[in-house]
Design an enzyme around this catalytic site. Structure first.
Site, PDB file in Angstrom:
ATOM      1  N   CYS A  43     -40.207  12.787  -9.180  1.00  0.00           N
ATOM      2  CA  CYS A  43     -39.146  13.047 -10.149  1.00  0.00           C
ATOM      3  C   CYS A  43     -38.900  14.553 -10.294  1.00  0.00           C
ATOM      4  O   CYS A  43     -39.598  15.232 -11.046  1.00  0.00           O
ATOM      5  CB  CYS A  43     -39.533  12.445 -11.500  1.00  0.00           C
ATOM      6  SG  CYS A  43     -38.316  12.767 -12.785  1.00  0.00           S
ATOM      7  N   CYS A  52     -38.017  15.859 -13.784  1.00  0.00           N
ATOM      8  CA  CYS A  52     -39.162  15.928 -14.712  1.00  0.00           C
ATOM      9  C   CYS A  52     -40.038  17.143 -14.389  1.00  0.00           C
ATOM     10  O   CYS A  52     -40.582  17.776 -15.292  1.00  0.00           O
ATOM     11  CB  CYS A  52     -40.058  14.694 -14.602  1.00  0.00           C
ATOM     12  SG  CYS A  52     -39.206  13.130 -14.488  1.00  0.00           S
ATOM     13  N   ASP A  53     -40.226  17.456 -13.111  1.00  0.00           N
ATOM     14  CA  ASP A  53     -41.317  18.358 -12.722  1.00  0.00           C
ATOM     15  C   ASP A  53     -40.916  19.667 -12.052  1.00  0.00           C
ATOM     16  O   ASP A  53     -41.729  20.596 -12.003  1.00  0.00           O
ATOM     17  CB  ASP A  53     -42.274  17.611 -11.763  1.00  0.00           C
ATOM     18  CG  ASP A  53     -42.896  16.395 -12.422  1.00  0.00           C
ATOM     19  OD1 ASP A  53     -43.057  16.424 -13.653  1.00  0.00           O
ATOM     20  OD2 ASP A  53     -43.194  15.426 -11.715  1.00  0.00           O
TER      21      ASP A  53
END
Ligand code: NAP
Length: 298
Positions: free
Chosen positions: A130, A133-134
């Site tokens: 992801c 997200c990261d």
């Protein structure tokens, strides 16, 4: 209480079904295991959804959720563990069972793993599925993206804006992704494309310290973003025998499975086009089919 309809999953397909079912007067319940919006929460750029020339997955997920709440559609954050067919369907969650006349499964897909040794242990420690997200965690660092489809290329373009360098690793010498995206990627000065290449080893135990490509070249990357496709999420479906050998749910033209009264839509079904717009439309079609049956009492 026996609901008219239970919808499993609240991504675009489930939400599409929920909106049409509720507006048609059905007594509906939505069950979602994680966050409303499903995979949308993990997609950075959305440029091809009607009415949204440019948005992000989380933004679209938030709007969709707002619409669900405005319509006062009941929903619960619950993981479905199995579904019993029959005249009244029983939808089992960890410690609760819900009953309904009809079920629409919209449980979507999850990221496919590479299957490398230590991959599971390094998730969130340098292995990510992801980017949205990261990626911000790796500002100024070198990272790698693996895959050659639309997801890999779109996310690599996004990641390249945040990190020092991106190695795009693809197992063939041509991409499956749309040409326009590939051209955009190729123009980025901090992206190096490695064709005919596979990640063969992950280095590090506590966190990712690098990767080996084609058994010989070591890349000192802090993160490997994996975008090698998706697989359906249907662990809870094994009793129903409604999937093919890969786990995709088989449906007819009305999105009904071979189990009477159990429908399926979105990324969880076997079909040709996996897009937000198709998922939403399938949800609407299945819900209207259920509405017709509830009104006709069949
Ligand atoms: P995908 O189209 O299935 O592509 C997966 C990629 O991963 C392929 O390039 C494949 O290589 C590679 N791959 C698969 N297994 C691998 C392995 N074990 N090791 C290394 N590489 C591997 O998946 P996706 O990109 O996630 O897209 C899924 C669907 O969503 C597609 O229909 C796509 O068009 C759609 N999508 C659309 C958009 C958009 O319209 N903007 C954005 C994202 C996704 P090969 O090419 O050699 O098979």
């Amino acid at each position: 209480m026996v609901y008219d309809l239970i919808i499993v999953g609240l991504g675009p397909a489930g939400a599409g079904a929920a909106i049409y079912a509720k507006r048609s007067g059905l007594n509906v319940l939505c069950l979602e295991a994680e966050a409303p919006g499903g995979l949308l929460n993990r997609i950075n750029t959305v440029d091809n959804y009607l009415g949204f020339p440019h948005t992000t997955g989380p933004e679209l997920a938030a709007l969709l959720f707002e619409q669900i709440r405005k319509l006062e559609i009941p929903f619960k954050i619950k993981k479905v563990t199995w579904i019993e067919g029959g005249e009244t369907k029983k939808v089992h969650c960890d410690n609760e069972v819900f009953e309904s006349k009809y079920v629409i499964i919209a449980s979507g897909r999850k990221a496919r793993k590479l299957g490398l040794k230590n991959e599971a242990n390094l998730v969130n420690k340098g292995i990510s599925y992801c980017a949205i997200c990261d990626a911000a965690l790796y500002k100024g660092k070198d990272v790698a993206v693996v895959g050659g489809g639309n997801s890999a290329i779109e996310e690599a373009i996004y990641i390249a804006k945040l990190v020092n360098k991106v190695y795009l690793i693809h197992r063939r010498d041509e991409f499956r992704a749309d040409e326009k995206l590939v051209e955009e990627l190729k123009k980025l000065p901090n992206v190096e494309i490695l064709y005919n290449s596979n990640v063969t080893e992950l280095i590090g135990t506590e966190k990712l310290e690098g990767i080996i490509v084609n058994g010989e070249r070591k890349l000192d990357v802090a993160c490997l973003f994996t975008y090698v496709g998706y697989e359906p999420q249907g662990d809870f479906l094994s009793d129903l025998e409604i999937t093919d050998e890969k786990g995709y749910i088989l449906v007819d033209d009305n999105y009904q499975t071979k189990e009477d009264g159990i429908y399926a839509v979105g990324d969880a079904i076997l079909k040709k086009v996996y897009q937000i717009v198709t998922a939403a439309s399938e949800g609407a079609v299945a819900a209207l089919e259920v509405v017709k049956r509830v009104k006709n009492n069949n």
